[in-house]
Scaffold this active site. Structure first.
Site, PDB file in Angstrom:
ATOM      1  N   ASN A  88       0.856  -1.190   0.000  1.00 16.68           N
ATOM      2  CA  ASN A  88       0.000   0.000   0.000  1.00 16.68           C
ATOM      3  C   ASN A  88       0.893   1.241   0.000  1.00 16.68           C
ATOM      4  O   ASN A  88       1.871   1.305   0.746  1.00 16.68           O
ATOM      5  CB  ASN A  88      -0.910  -0.004   1.230  1.00 16.68           C
ATOM      6  CG  ASN A  88      -1.890  -1.164   1.230  1.00 16.68           C
ATOM      7  OD1 ASN A  88      -2.362  -1.570   0.175  1.00 16.68           O
ATOM      8  ND2 ASN A  88      -2.183  -1.704   2.400  1.00 16.68           N
ATOM      9  N   HIS A 101       6.601  -1.107   3.669  1.00 17.20           N
ATOM     10  CA  HIS A 101       6.395  -2.470   4.157  1.00 17.20           C
ATOM     11  C   HIS A 101       5.679  -3.284   3.094  1.00 17.20           C
ATOM     12  O   HIS A 101       4.817  -2.793   2.380  1.00 17.20           O
ATOM     13  CB  HIS A 101       5.606  -2.492   5.469  1.00 17.20           C
ATOM     14  CG  HIS A 101       4.357  -1.658   5.466  1.00 17.20           C
ATOM     15  ND1 HIS A 101       4.383  -0.289   5.569  1.00 17.20           N
ATOM     16  CD2 HIS A 101       3.060  -2.003   5.370  1.00 17.20           C
ATOM     17  CE1 HIS A 101       3.147   0.183   5.545  1.00 17.20           C
ATOM     18  NE2 HIS A 101       2.320  -0.833   5.409  1.00 17.20           N
TER      19      HIS A 101
HETATM   20  P1  AMP Z   1      -0.686  -0.321   5.707  1.00 18.66           P
HETATM   21  O1  AMP Z   1      -2.140  -0.041   5.899  1.00 18.66           O
HETATM   22  O2  AMP Z   1      -0.364  -0.944   4.385  1.00 18.66           O
HETATM   23  O3  AMP Z   1       0.153   0.895   6.028  1.00 18.66           O
HETATM   24  O4  AMP Z   1      -0.324  -1.454   6.739  1.00 18.66           O
HETATM   25  C1  AMP Z   1       0.064  -1.232   8.054  1.00 18.66           C
HETATM   26  C2  AMP Z   1      -0.097  -2.538   8.757  1.00 18.66           C
HETATM   27  O5  AMP Z   1       0.640  -2.499   9.954  1.00 18.66           O
HETATM   28  C3  AMP Z   1      -1.540  -2.883   9.137  1.00 18.66           C
HETATM   29  O6  AMP Z   1      -1.898  -4.122   8.532  1.00 18.66           O
HETATM   30  C4  AMP Z   1      -1.497  -2.992  10.653  1.00 18.66           C
HETATM   31  O7  AMP Z   1      -2.320  -4.005  11.155  1.00 18.66           O
HETATM   32  C5  AMP Z   1      -0.024  -3.262  10.919  1.00 18.66           C
HETATM   33  N1  AMP Z   1       0.495  -2.835  12.212  1.00 18.66           N
HETATM   34  C6  AMP Z   1       0.334  -1.634  12.801  1.00 18.66           C
HETATM   35  N2  AMP Z   1       0.992  -1.597  13.971  1.00 18.66           N
HETATM   36  C7  AMP Z   1       1.585  -2.797  14.117  1.00 18.66           C
HETATM   37  C8  AMP Z   1       2.401  -3.394  15.117  1.00 18.66           C
HETATM   38  N3  AMP Z   1       2.761  -2.720  16.231  1.00 18.66           N
HETATM   39  N4  AMP Z   1       2.828  -4.655  14.949  1.00 18.66           N
HETATM   40  C9  AMP Z   1       2.482  -5.347  13.840  1.00 18.66           C
HETATM   41  N5  AMP Z   1       1.716  -4.851  12.855  1.00 18.66           N
HETATM   42  C10 AMP Z   1       1.276  -3.597  12.989  1.00 18.66           C
END
Ligand code: AMP
Length: 115
Positions: A88, A101
């Site tokens: 994303n 990521h």
């Molecule tokens: P995006 O929406 O592509 O920016 O994805 C961010 C992702 O990070 C989401 O799927 C969240 O669930 C995940 N996320 C946020 N904080 C954490 C955390 N502390 N540990 C693991 N995953 C996380």
């Protein structure tokens, strides 16, 4: 773009816990805290790159390394029936954490198109 440390940078720095399943000198991989599939792993570079849109030309080898890490994890996690890789990017791309990521999703039938 915020100047504050992102939550993923805090994970890299060991300031907050994560379920880390792989790490090396360039990247780490950990379980998404809000999984959208039985396997939902995030692969992130240690280098602070906000998104794909912020890549430098010389980040090519690093991005290749991230994708090879995804390949290895998919293999190790038993995703031989297939998986999905998502990056994303930006507000309209649904990005919520400003540290590049790669989502690796698998172990269920994923539909298309995405929402
Ligand atoms: P995006 O929406 O592509 O920016 O994805 C961010 C992702 O990070 C989401 O799927 C969240 O669930 C995940 N996320 C946020 N904080 C954490 C955390 N502390 N540990 C693991 N995953 C996380």
């Amino acid at each position: 773009m915020s100047e504050e440390k992102t939550i993923f940078k805090r994970i890299i720095d060991g300031e907050i816990p994560a379920d880390i399943i792989y790490e090396d000198d360039q990247c780490l991989a950990f379980k998404d805290v809000n999984p959208q599939a039985p396997v939902h792993v995030l692969v992130i570079p240690r280098k602070e790159i906000p998104s794909i849109a912020h890549l430098d030309d010389d980040d090519g080898p690093l991005m290749g390394h991230l994708l090879l890490t995804v390949r290895n994890l998919a293999r190790d996690l038993g995703l031989e029936d297939g998986f999905r890789v998502v990056v994303n990017t930006g507000e309209q791309g649904g990005q919520t954490v400003d540290h590049l990521h790669i989502h690796l999703l698998g172990q269920r039938a994923l539909t298309w198109p995405p929402g």
